[in-house]
Design an enzyme around this catalytic site. Structure first.
Site: not given
Length: 230
Positions: A100-102, A104
């Site tokens: 997951l990106d930062r 999210t």
């Protein structure tokens, strides 16, 4: 690798000697003597010979509630990573299944079982992944059908698999996708002229984020959760 070849590699014995050792009951696999030389050696089997352990590695499967602000990476010089949240002795062996990106939050899987994690995350497996989404603008009526038809992603030159959108409020929805490509949810909403303000992953296949886990907390997966991916 076959058991006889494994013994040759680990001990330096000849192929013939390895087969004799196995036939003589001197090689044990997972606590039992194994006399079949062609038994397949799996990564997480415990194998010993004459009481000396030749292979012993525990499989780890963890569920983590990722907070916003943490990177899905094993290490980073500037930002905290999801591995910073787990027990120090586990960090060297774990990798991330389903990044997951930062910005999210939500369900992250950490494991040292590469075959298992590939089955969970490989787009061709079509395992559903469900996200709670809050958008900048009201979700337009045509968004449901656009997502169901698939959104063309120019970088990959492909159209996403049909996705299911369940609207919760004017700017809030639950979206289920079946691939998990780079920033896929955000790119899908951008394609229909909207923008994701917050994103939270709730589930991957039959593995649902445990509601008792606060952001930053983790627990081992249950046997049933592990088995749901096999």
């Amino acid at each position: 690798m076959r058991l006889d070849r494994f013994i040759c590699k680990q001990t330096g014995h000849s192929f013939r000697q390895a087969r004799l050792l196995i036939a003589g009951g001197r090689v044990w696999v997972d606590g039992q003597p194994e006399r079949n030389p062609v038994t397949t050696v799996e990564r997480f089997m415990t194998i010993s010979m004459d009481g000396t352990v030749l292979q012993e590695q525990t499989a780890h499967y963890l569920m983590l509630h990722k907070p916003v602000g943490y990177l899905s990476a094993t290490r980073d010089p500037q930002h905290p990573t999801v591995l910073d949240l787990v027990a120090p002795q586990l960090r060297p062996v774990l990798h991330i299944g389903g990044r997951l990106d930062r910005s999210t939050s939500g369900l992250i899987i950490l494991t040292n079982d590469g075959l298992w994690s590939r089955r969970l995350t490989e787009p061709r497996e079509k395992i559903p992944k469900t996200y709670h989404v809050v958008t900048r603008d009201p979700i337009s009526p045509e968004t449901h059908q656009r997502f169901a038809d698939g959104i063309y992603l120019a970088y990959e030159r492909l159209t996403t698999s049909p996705a299911r959108l369940e609207q919760v409020a004017e700017r809030e929805a639950r979206l289920t996708i079946y691939e998990g490509r780079y920033h896929q949810v955000k790119r899908m909403f951008a394609a229909v002229g909207n923008r994701v303000k917050s994103l939270h992953r709730e589930s991957m296949g039959e593995i649902r984020l445990d509601p008792t886990l606060a952001p930053g907390e983790w627990r081992p997966l249950l046997d049933s959760e592990i088995a749901s991916v096999i």
